[in-house]
Design a protein around this motif. Structure first.
Motif, mmCIF file in Angstrom:
data_model
loop_
_atom_site.group_PDB
_atom_site.id
_atom_site.type_symbol
_atom_site.label_atom_id
_atom_site.label_comp_id
_atom_site.label_asym_id
_atom_site.label_seq_id
_atom_site.Cartn_x
_atom_site.Cartn_y
_atom_site.Cartn_z
ATOM 1 N N VAL A 173 -11.424 32.807 7.216
ATOM 2 C CA VAL A 173 -12.184 31.919 8.097
ATOM 3 C C VAL A 173 -11.900 30.462 7.732
ATOM 4 O O VAL A 173 -11.695 29.625 8.615
ATOM 5 N N LEU B 58 -16.657 25.227 12.504
ATOM 6 C CA LEU B 58 -16.779 26.436 11.682
ATOM 7 C C LEU B 58 -18.243 26.844 11.551
ATOM 8 O O LEU B 58 -18.590 28.017 11.750
ATOM 9 N N THR C 24 -12.475 37.664 3.839
ATOM 10 C CA THR C 24 -12.967 37.117 5.098
ATOM 11 C C THR C 24 -13.277 35.629 4.966
ATOM 12 O O THR C 24 -12.928 34.832 5.851
ATOM 13 N N ASN D 180 -19.622 28.134 14.919
ATOM 14 C CA ASN D 180 -19.039 29.398 15.370
ATOM 15 C C ASN D 180 -19.215 30.557 14.394
ATOM 16 O O ASN D 180 -19.308 31.707 14.823
ATOM 17 N N GLU D 181 -19.244 30.272 13.117
ATOM 18 C CA GLU D 181 -19.194 31.336 12.114
ATOM 19 C C GLU D 181 -20.471 31.502 11.301
ATOM 20 O O GLU D 181 -20.637 32.514 10.633
#
Length: 86
Positions: A14, A33, A10, A36-37
């Protein structure tokens, strides 16, 4: 695949989602990033710390974050939450 292996896959996916084929993140891509993550782990507005954080991560000074430099961020954030119950 184990949970740990799935997590590692993952992280790689990403990173590539935001870096594309060049495999490096520009400052704006890293900001996107993080927003959002990682918004549950990094609660500070990235705008306030972006220059300091980016400079600290950009070990080779090329103004981009490669995967090795990105893993440093993942390691720092993960270490900060080691003692907290998630």
């Amino acid at each position: 695949m184990s949970d740990l292996e799935s997590g590692m896959v993952t992280i790689i996916k990403v990173f590539h989602k935001y870096s594309g084929h060049k495999c490096k993140l520009k400052k704006t891509e890293l900001k996107e990033l993080i927003n959002n993550e990682m918004n549950h782990f990094i609660m500070v507005q990235f705008n306030n710390i972006d220059y300091i954080l980016f400079a600290d991560l950009d070990q080779n000074g090329d103004l981009e974050i490669d995967f090795k430099e990105f893993i440093t961020l993942i390691s720092m954030v993960t270490s900060a939450f080691t003692l907290k119950k998630i």
